[in-house]
Design a protein around this motif. Structure first.
Motif: not given
Length: 217
Positions: A51-52, A164-168, A191-192
């Motif tokens: 996911x760059x 790690x994961x970041x979700x919305x 950031x991704x």
């Protein structure tokens, strides 16, 4: 380019009788990702090579290099020396603010805190813009549902159990888990996620950001 995950051999202790047993496990990769704006080198970050394009947009917004995702007209991801990756970002009218005196990174940013490489404390502690949108209200049930949804959506971590994961999560009948991004570094995952939301036109004030992580085992 280097993949996001790599299978590696391992030895597993299966008890006093069986002893050491040879096997295999999947580990997350990390690569040097160099951001170039309008042909000018700006920063090198250590990140999971996935996911760059989202990472490029999110990093640009977080560093205040552009005012919006619409300022970015092109992103090219190319292999670099060794296992490195070059990300070439073109902005509208050369709009990227990469003035070295403001926030130029001169060191590699590892996957820890995201502050390594900044030149002064003013750059590390810049004022934060308030989200001027109505604040969503959450019930305990919604919070639990969001966390369960995040855990189930961590596709890379399901294989490697070390990311790690970041979700919305957006509330309401039409809401739910909007996007999830994973990385070996927490700030890179965020950031991704920010870049993914910006590219989709999703405003951050309409939901909640969540973070998840599961240790290796």
């Amino acid at each position: 380019m280097k993949p996001a995950l790599t299978p590696v051999p391992r030895l597993h202790h299966a008890g006093a009788v069986a002893g050491l047993v040879a096997g295999q496990r999947t580990v997350p990769e990390e690569a040097a990702v160099a951001f170039h704006y309008n042909g000018r080198s700006h920063a090198v970050m250590m990140a999971t090579p996935a996911d760059l394009e989202d990472f490029a947009v999110g990093f640009s917004l977080a560093e205040s290099l552009v005012a919006s995702a619409q300022d970015i007209t092109d992103i090219q991801v190319r292999p670099a020396v060794g296992d490195g990756i070059d990300v070439h970002i073109t902005t509208r009218g050369g709009a990227a603010d990469t003035d070295p005196g403001k926030h130029h990174h001169r060191l590699t940013g590892p996957s820890g805190c995201g502050l390594c490489g900044v030149q002064c404390t003013q750059n590390a502690l810049r004022p934060v813009q308030w989200v001027r949108r109505p604040v969503a209200r959450w019930t305990a049930e919604t919070v639990a549902m969001a966390m369960q949804g995040l855990q189930g959506a961590q596709q890379l971590n399901r294989q490697a159990r070390a990311l790690h994961a970041a979700g919305f999560w957006a509330p309401g009948p039409q809401g739910g888990l909007v996007a999830v991004r994973e990385d070996i570094g927490r700030h890179c995952a965020l950031d991704k996620l920010a870049g993914a939301l910006a590219r989709q036109g999703v405003h951050g004030g309409g939901g909640a950001r969540q973070r998840g992580w599961e240790p290796a085992c």
